[in-house]
Scaffold this active site. Sequence first.
Site, PDB file in Angstrom:
ATOM      1  N   PHE A 151     -69.308 -17.079 -52.586  1.00  0.00           N
ATOM      2  CA  PHE A 151     -70.217 -16.689 -51.516  1.00  0.00           C
ATOM      3  C   PHE A 151     -69.465 -16.657 -50.193  1.00  0.00           C
ATOM      4  CE2 PHE A 151     -73.304 -17.394 -48.118  1.00  0.00           C
ATOM      5  CZ  PHE A 151     -74.207 -16.382 -48.404  1.00  0.00           C
ATOM      6  N   ASP A 236     -62.018 -19.636 -47.293  1.00  0.00           N
ATOM      7  CA  ASP A 236     -63.333 -19.721 -46.656  1.00  0.00           C
ATOM      8  C   ASP A 236     -63.761 -21.185 -46.657  1.00  0.00           C
ATOM      9  OD1 ASP A 236     -66.019 -19.833 -46.030  1.00  0.00           O
ATOM     10  OD2 ASP A 236     -66.547 -17.997 -47.112  1.00  0.00           O
ATOM     11  N   LYS A 266     -70.751 -23.281 -40.094  1.00  0.00           N
ATOM     12  CA  LYS A 266     -71.617 -24.405 -40.483  1.00  0.00           C
ATOM     13  C   LYS A 266     -71.379 -25.702 -39.688  1.00  0.00           C
ATOM     14  CE  LYS A 266     -73.510 -22.836 -44.774  1.00  0.00           C
ATOM     15  NZ  LYS A 266     -72.843 -21.813 -45.576  1.00  0.00           N
TER      16      LYS A 266
HETATM   17  C1  LIG Z   1     -72.796 -20.394 -45.596  1.00  0.00           C
HETATM   18  C2  LIG Z   1     -71.538 -19.735 -45.992  1.00  0.00           C
HETATM   19  C3  LIG Z   1     -71.170 -18.487 -45.472  1.00  0.00           C
HETATM   20  C4  LIG Z   1     -72.078 -17.689 -44.551  1.00  0.00           C
HETATM   21  O1  LIG Z   1     -72.344 -18.351 -43.367  1.00  0.00           O
HETATM   22  P1  LIG Z   1     -73.565 -17.853 -42.438  1.00  0.00           P
HETATM   23  O2  LIG Z   1     -73.409 -18.675 -41.190  1.00  0.00           O
HETATM   24  O3  LIG Z   1     -74.818 -18.101 -43.183  1.00  0.00           O
HETATM   25  O4  LIG Z   1     -73.346 -16.421 -42.171  1.00  0.00           O
HETATM   26  C5  LIG Z   1     -69.954 -17.967 -45.849  1.00  0.00           C
HETATM   27  N1  LIG Z   1     -69.143 -18.622 -46.692  1.00  0.00           N
HETATM   28  C6  LIG Z   1     -69.457 -19.819 -47.206  1.00  0.00           C
HETATM   29  C7  LIG Z   1     -68.500 -20.528 -48.116  1.00  0.00           C
HETATM   30  C8  LIG Z   1     -70.677 -20.419 -46.886  1.00  0.00           C
HETATM   31  O5  LIG Z   1     -71.013 -21.590 -47.425  1.00  0.00           O
END
Ligand SMILES: *Cc1c(COP(=O)(O)O)cnc(C)c1O
Length: 415
Positions: A151, A236, A266
């Site tokens: 994700f 990421d 986050k």
């Molecule tokens: C939450 C998340 C995203 C997206 O972040 P948003 O602030 O919701 O756009 C991307 N990569 C990872 C691994 C995430 O946990």
Amino acid sequence: MSEANRGARGGVPPQAAPSGLRERFEAAFMPNYGVPPLALARGQGCRVWDTGGREYLDLIAGIAVSSLGHAHPALVEAVSSQVAALAHTSNLYLHEGEVLLAERLLELLGGDGRVFFANSGTEANECALKLALKYGKANGRSYVVAAENGFHGRTMGALSVTGKTSIREPFGPFGVDVRFVPYGDADALKAAVDEKCAAVFLEPTQGEAGVVPPPAGYFTAVREICDATGALFVADEIQSGIGRTGTWFAFQHEESAKPDVLTLAKGLGGGLPIGACVAFGPHGALFAKGDHGSTFGGNPVAVAAALAVLTTIEKDGLLANAVKVGDVLAAGIESAGHPLLAGVRGRGLWRAAVLTGPHAAAAEVAARDAGFLVNAVAPVALRLAPPLVLTEEQARSFTDALPAILDAAAPEEGG
Ligand SMILES: *Cc1c(COP(=O)(O)O)cnc(C)c1O
């Protein structure tokens, strides 16, 4: 948690909201979210209260975001004084805070890099993807590799590298050639990456897939594959970064696994919206003037929050706390000894209680009824990503309650 709320399991309606608020939400908003079960009114530390005054222990922290818990004095002070002084500059003017924050992040990451500030995780990944595409165009590299079930966000670029088919497929095809490999399989990655590959996008542990860590040594192998082929290694760390696993960044658990590009969001802002993309060495200078930008990115208020988060994590020893309390949480889940429990995954204060069957949604409801906010991230996995200030006592209050929560979740299968 008040005594009144303990063990109140089962007796509380799921919608403790002022009359009609959920119905109004449903009528006013696009139906992309289910209607949330609770309306929250305030928080303090690891506790939150709904609009009906009921108290919960927050073990999800707004999806790994509220790293200092709620209403932390350092965050309140930093944000309040910044908004009173200057709330916004745009990228037409610089302000000291953004420079301090970029320098601080680079220091934590071992120097030699450049930072771009965005407002969210998906935007941090858009920046990383644009860097990768620019790098690819300059070097005859035409495709990107990412992991199945991964994700990376919901905007079109980040979505194109998101491996979860259910959320990607409805919006394809995308303008980027993205090839997906099974997560954690170094051989599969090696077979998929050659000199035509611009970048490999990976999470150090797959968060939205259910807090799924790769086998030990995977990130070191990823680094080696990228070194051998010249593909950029993009980590990421939007969910895993900023202390969540007990180190500042999850890649730091493997000594020789430093990525070329790192994305954050986050937990960085502790509840204020901020994302960051960091590129190391020469990759930090890939963009030319005008290649990328954001009106709000590096916003003084969000930056002040992030500086307060980093300072407080350091000053209050929250990395060590994440390790210590995370271990208590994991050990407590392991030893809960319930027939519905298959085990526990993850590291630090980022865990999944893995269930023997698809009971997570029911367990989330039962936990809420018992006064605990957790997240059914997958049908068989309950995600815990509490504030980094969680205490051992609070962790134990949850693991002590867990057997009864699971009994309530699947009465026919439990005990
Ligand atoms: C939450 C998340 C995203 C997206 O972040 P948003 O602030 O919701 O756009 C991307 N990569 C990872 C691994 C995430 O946990």
